[in-house]
Design a protein around this motif. Structure first.
Motif, PDB file in Angstrom:
ATOM      1  N   LEU A  90       0.818  -1.200   0.000  1.00 25.31           N
ATOM      2  CA  LEU A  90       0.000   0.000   0.000  1.00 25.31           C
ATOM      3  C   LEU A  90       0.861   1.263   0.000  1.00 25.31           C
ATOM      4  CD1 LEU A  90      -2.816   1.247   0.122  1.00 25.31           C
ATOM      5  CD2 LEU A  90      -2.707   1.062   2.616  1.00 25.31           C
ATOM      6  N   ASP A  91       1.961   1.242   0.743  1.00 29.74           N
ATOM      7  CA  ASP A  91       2.879   2.385   0.725  1.00 29.74           C
ATOM      8  C   ASP A  91       3.409   2.639  -0.686  1.00 29.74           C
ATOM      9  OD1 ASP A  91       2.644   2.756   3.485  1.00 29.74           O
ATOM     10  OD2 ASP A  91       4.322   1.408   3.926  1.00 29.74           O
ATOM     11  N   LEU A  92       3.726   1.556  -1.394  1.00 35.97           N
ATOM     12  CA  LEU A  92       4.256   1.681  -2.757  1.00 35.97           C
ATOM     13  C   LEU A  92       3.178   2.149  -3.729  1.00 35.97           C
ATOM     14  CD1 LEU A  92       6.333  -1.635  -2.919  1.00 35.97           C
ATOM     15  CD2 LEU A  92       7.095   0.616  -2.201  1.00 35.97           C
ATOM     16  N   MET A  93       1.959   1.631  -3.558  1.00 32.23           N
ATOM     17  CA  MET A  93       0.853   2.029  -4.430  1.00 32.23           C
ATOM     18  C   MET A  93       0.553   3.518  -4.279  1.00 32.23           C
ATOM     19  SD  MET A  93      -1.656  -1.226  -3.676  1.00 32.23           S
ATOM     20  CE  MET A  93      -3.085  -0.511  -4.510  1.00 32.23           C
ATOM     21  N   LEU A  94       0.547   3.986  -3.043  1.00 34.71           N
ATOM     22  CA  LEU A  94       0.247   5.387  -2.791  1.00 34.71           C
ATOM     23  C   LEU A  94       1.283   6.283  -3.448  1.00 34.71           C
ATOM     24  CD1 LEU A  94      -1.456   7.532  -1.358  1.00 34.71           C
ATOM     25  CD2 LEU A  94      -0.005   7.228   0.660  1.00 34.71           C
ATOM     26  N   ASP A  95       2.555   5.965  -3.279  1.00 37.17           N
ATOM     27  CA  ASP A  95       3.595   6.798  -3.874  1.00 37.17           C
ATOM     28  C   ASP A  95       3.526   6.748  -5.396  1.00 37.17           C
ATOM     29  OD1 ASP A  95       5.942   8.464  -2.934  1.00 37.17           O
ATOM     30  OD2 ASP A  95       6.954   7.214  -4.421  1.00 37.17           O
ATOM     31  N   ARG A  96       3.128   5.602  -5.937  1.00 40.30           N
ATOM     32  CA  ARG A  96       3.011   5.458  -7.389  1.00 40.30           C
ATOM     33  C   ARG A  96       1.954   6.414  -7.941  1.00 40.30           C
ATOM     34  NH1 ARG A  96       3.288   1.407 -11.253  1.00 40.30           N
ATOM     35  NH2 ARG A  96       5.295   0.954 -10.269  1.00 40.30           N
ATOM     36  N   VAL A  97       0.758   6.406  -7.371  1.00 32.81           N
ATOM     37  CA  VAL A  97      -0.309   7.229  -7.939  1.00 32.81           C
ATOM     38  C   VAL A  97      -0.116   8.710  -7.620  1.00 32.81           C
ATOM     39  CG1 VAL A  97      -1.959   5.325  -7.930  1.00 32.81           C
ATOM     40  CG2 VAL A  97      -1.856   6.847  -5.966  1.00 32.81           C
ATOM     41  N   LEU A  98       0.528   9.014  -6.498  1.00 33.77           N
ATOM     42  CA  LEU A  98       0.828  10.414  -6.207  1.00 33.77           C
ATOM     43  C   LEU A  98       1.810  10.986  -7.217  1.00 33.77           C
ATOM     44  CD1 LEU A  98       1.174  10.467  -2.295  1.00 33.77           C
ATOM     45  CD2 LEU A  98      -0.730  11.286  -3.683  1.00 33.77           C
ATOM     46  N   ASP A 131      -8.645  15.155 -10.271  1.00 39.24           N
ATOM     47  CA  ASP A 131      -8.559  14.188 -11.359  1.00 39.24           C
ATOM     48  C   ASP A 131      -7.915  12.892 -10.879  1.00 39.24           C
ATOM     49  OD1 ASP A 131      -8.703  13.520 -14.292  1.00 39.24           O
ATOM     50  OD2 ASP A 131      -6.527  13.429 -14.046  1.00 39.24           O
ATOM     51  N   ASN A 132      -6.904  12.996 -10.025  1.00 40.50           N
ATOM     52  CA  ASN A 132      -6.236  11.810  -9.502  1.00 40.50           C
ATOM     53  C   ASN A 132      -7.189  10.984  -8.643  1.00 40.50           C
ATOM     54  OD1 ASN A 132      -3.909  10.296  -9.541  1.00 40.50           O
ATOM     55  ND2 ASN A 132      -2.870  11.418  -7.929  1.00 40.50           N
ATOM     56  N   LEU A 133      -8.014  11.658  -7.855  1.00 38.49           N
ATOM     57  CA  LEU A 133      -8.974  10.950  -7.007  1.00 38.49           C
ATOM     58  C   LEU A 133     -10.082  10.303  -7.832  1.00 38.49           C
ATOM     59  CD1 LEU A 133      -9.297  13.479  -4.043  1.00 38.49           C
ATOM     60  CD2 LEU A 133      -8.046  11.315  -4.074  1.00 38.49           C
ATOM     61  N   ARG A 134     -10.426  10.902  -8.959  1.00 39.33           N
ATOM     62  CA  ARG A 134     -11.425  10.297  -9.837  1.00 39.33           C
ATOM     63  C   ARG A 134     -10.877   9.028 -10.473  1.00 39.33           C
ATOM     64  NH1 ARG A 134     -13.296  15.921 -12.808  1.00 39.33           N
ATOM     65  NH2 ARG A 134     -15.008  16.465 -11.399  1.00 39.33           N
ATOM     66  N   ARG A 135      -9.604   9.062 -10.866  1.00 39.08           N
ATOM     67  CA  ARG A 135      -9.001   7.892 -11.504  1.00 39.08           C
ATOM     68  C   ARG A 135      -8.692   6.795 -10.494  1.00 39.08           C
ATOM     69  NH1 ARG A 135      -4.253   8.982 -13.039  1.00 39.08           N
ATOM     70  NH2 ARG A 135      -4.071  11.174 -12.439  1.00 39.08           N
ATOM     71  N   HIS A 136      -8.435   7.187  -9.259  1.00 41.73           N
ATOM     72  CA  HIS A 136      -8.092   6.218  -8.211  1.00 41.73           C
ATOM     73  C   HIS A 136      -8.955   6.476  -6.972  1.00 41.73           C
ATOM     74  CE1 HIS A 136      -4.612   5.338 -10.714  1.00 41.73           C
ATOM     75  NE2 HIS A 136      -4.210   6.582 -10.620  1.00 41.73           N
ATOM     76  N   ASN A 182      -6.114  20.528  -0.384  1.00 43.60           N
ATOM     77  CA  ASN A 182      -6.307  19.087  -0.511  1.00 43.60           C
ATOM     78  C   ASN A 182      -7.536  18.600   0.255  1.00 43.60           C
ATOM     79  OD1 ASN A 182      -4.071  18.913  -2.106  1.00 43.60           O
ATOM     80  ND2 ASN A 182      -2.753  17.940  -0.605  1.00 43.60           N
ATOM     81  N   SER A 183      -7.763  19.172   1.439  1.00 43.78           N
ATOM     82  CA  SER A 183      -8.924  18.766   2.239  1.00 43.78           C
ATOM     83  C   SER A 183     -10.221  19.147   1.535  1.00 43.78           C
ATOM     84  CB  SER A 183      -8.861  19.422   3.620  1.00 43.78           C
ATOM     85  OG  SER A 183      -7.722  18.988   4.342  1.00 43.78           O
ATOM     86  N   PHE A 184     -10.243  20.326   0.927  1.00 43.37           N
ATOM     87  CA  PHE A 184     -11.425  20.755   0.173  1.00 43.37           C
ATOM     88  C   PHE A 184     -11.698  19.796  -0.983  1.00 43.37           C
ATOM     89  CE2 PHE A 184     -12.503  23.102  -3.789  1.00 43.37           C
ATOM     90  CZ  PHE A 184     -13.850  23.303  -3.536  1.00 43.37           C
ATOM     91  N   VAL A 185     -10.662  19.457  -1.731  1.00 41.57           N
ATOM     92  CA  VAL A 185     -10.822  18.566  -2.879  1.00 41.57           C
ATOM     93  C   VAL A 185     -11.264  17.179  -2.423  1.00 41.57           C
ATOM     94  CG1 VAL A 185      -9.621  17.424  -4.792  1.00 41.57           C
ATOM     95  CG2 VAL A 185      -9.168  19.839  -4.283  1.00 41.57           C
ATOM     96  N   ARG A 190     -14.945  12.772  -2.044  1.00 40.32           N
ATOM     97  CA  ARG A 190     -15.522  11.713  -1.211  1.00 40.32           C
ATOM     98  C   ARG A 190     -17.039  11.712  -1.298  1.00 40.32           C
ATOM     99  NH1 ARG A 190     -12.616  12.458   2.671  1.00 40.32           N
ATOM    100  NH2 ARG A 190     -11.279  10.622   2.495  1.00 40.32           N
ATOM    101  N   THR A 191     -17.649  12.897  -1.327  1.00 41.54           N
ATOM    102  CA  THR A 191     -19.104  12.978  -1.460  1.00 41.54           C
ATOM    103  C   THR A 191     -19.559  12.349  -2.770  1.00 41.54           C
ATOM    104  OG1 THR A 191     -19.217  14.995  -0.119  1.00 41.54           O
ATOM    105  CG2 THR A 191     -21.066  14.553  -1.603  1.00 41.54           C
ATOM    106  N   ARG A 192     -18.848  12.654  -3.848  1.00 40.84           N
ATOM    107  CA  ARG A 192     -19.207  12.093  -5.149  1.00 40.84           C
ATOM    108  C   ARG A 192     -19.000  10.583  -5.171  1.00 40.84           C
ATOM    109  NH1 ARG A 192     -16.191  16.527  -9.125  1.00 40.84           N
ATOM    110  NH2 ARG A 192     -17.499  18.326  -8.566  1.00 40.84           N
ATOM    111  N   ALA A 193     -17.886  10.127  -4.600  1.00 40.22           N
ATOM    112  CA  ALA A 193     -17.601   8.693  -4.583  1.00 40.22           C
ATOM    113  C   ALA A 193     -18.612   7.943  -3.727  1.00 40.22           C
ATOM    114  CB  ALA A 193     -16.186   8.446  -4.067  1.00 40.22           C
TER     115      ALA A 193
END
Length: 291
Positions: A90-98, A131-136, A182-185, A190-193
């Motif tokens: 999970l640590d590796l996945m997070l750094d990858r998508v960031l 956009d990153n949160l929409r894709r992931h 970041n908190s606003f986004v 999160r509401t949309r998801a």
């Protein structure tokens, strides 16, 4: 219990909950290949790529070492030669998508110059993160309270701070600007998801959900007990209203007011070099001199 004394989340959604030393080795490239055995047919990059793909398609809960072994056509035990378990993965996945929205390369000096105007930088930061949160969407499920910082996370922070430096704020305030945006986004994403997840789980569309409540809400509005709610216009809850654009504009306007306030303070104090740290140091010196 993890080696650092922390307790891993039972669902594997807390970053930094595994073997932190091993995660750091893998993130920073000191533990990519197994130390023994035949020439591997796998790579850490392939494993992380497969894990991200599964999480994108089916959610974080679908990611397991057994599932990844099926996706990669290898034995489950072979994966453990590269990564200790799901917590470290999970640590590796997070750094990858960031790192996906960032320019390639680990040297921030190789990155294109940020927008000259910090307002444009905040706008770009917010849209890129959304956009990153929409894709992931699984990113919203992760507890990042204690993120293990890899090269992508640090590169993103470096670029963000560089883009915002012209605001002339103190360093903790610059970090707070990033956290606020970041908190606003994340809140809107999160509401949309959550809304999309509710449709999948219940089989009811948003329209069907609210239609079921309509008779009760209409009676409530006619009762006189909720005069403010009853006075709202018909388009109050319209999906046509862009809450992201509205909120982002208000955030930037708020930051503009703060920057203007600090600019006025520096002009009044006669400190025109425009550096927040320099202003703070001179203020401290003047305070000490008065004592």
């Amino acid at each position: 219990m993890a080696k650092d004394g922390s307790t891993a989340a039972t669902d594997g959604t807390a970053t930094g909950s595994g073997d932190i030393a091993r995660s750091l080795e893998l993130l920073w490239g000191t533990g990519d290949r197994p130390s023994r055995g035949p020439k591997p047919g796998l790579t850490l990059d392939r494993i992380v790529t497969a894990a991200v793909a599964v999480a994108d398609a089916e959610g974080l809960a679908a990611v397991s070492m057994r599932r990844l072994s099926t996706e990669l056509g290898t034995g489950t035990m072979s994966l453990y030669r590269y990564v200790p378990g799901k917590a470290e993965l999970l640590d590796l996945m997070l750094d990858r998508v960031l790192g996906e929205p960032l320019p390639s390369g680990t040297d921030p000096a190789d990155a294109p110059a940020p927008p000259a105007d910090w307002r444009a930088s905040i706008d770009a930061m917010a849209r890129t993160y959304l956009d990153n949160l929409r894709r992931h969407p699984w990113l919203l499920k992760i507890n990042q309270a204690r993120t293990v910082l890899g090269p992508s996370a640090l590169r993103g922070l470096e670029l963000s701070l560089t883009a915002l430096r012209s605001m002339g704020l103190r360093d903790p305030e610059l970090i707070s600007v990033i956290i606020t945006v970041n908190s606003f986004v994340e809140g809107l994403a999160r509401t949309r998801a959550d809304a999309a997840e509710a449709v999948r789980e219940t089989g009811l569309s948003d329209q069907e959900f609210w239609d079921n409540q309509r008779p009760y809400l209409e009676r409530a509005m006619l009762s006189g007990a909720y005069p403010m709610m009853a006075s709202l216009s018909e388009d109050t809850f319209s999906s046509d209203f862009d809450h992201f654009e509205f909120g982002l504009r208000r955030l930037i306007a708020g930051f503009e007011a703060l920057v203007e306030e600090r600019t006025t303070e520096r002009a009044t104090d006669g400190t025109a070099d425009g550096t927040a740290d320099g202003t703070a140091e001179r203020t401290a010196e003047r305070t000490a001199a008065r004592k």
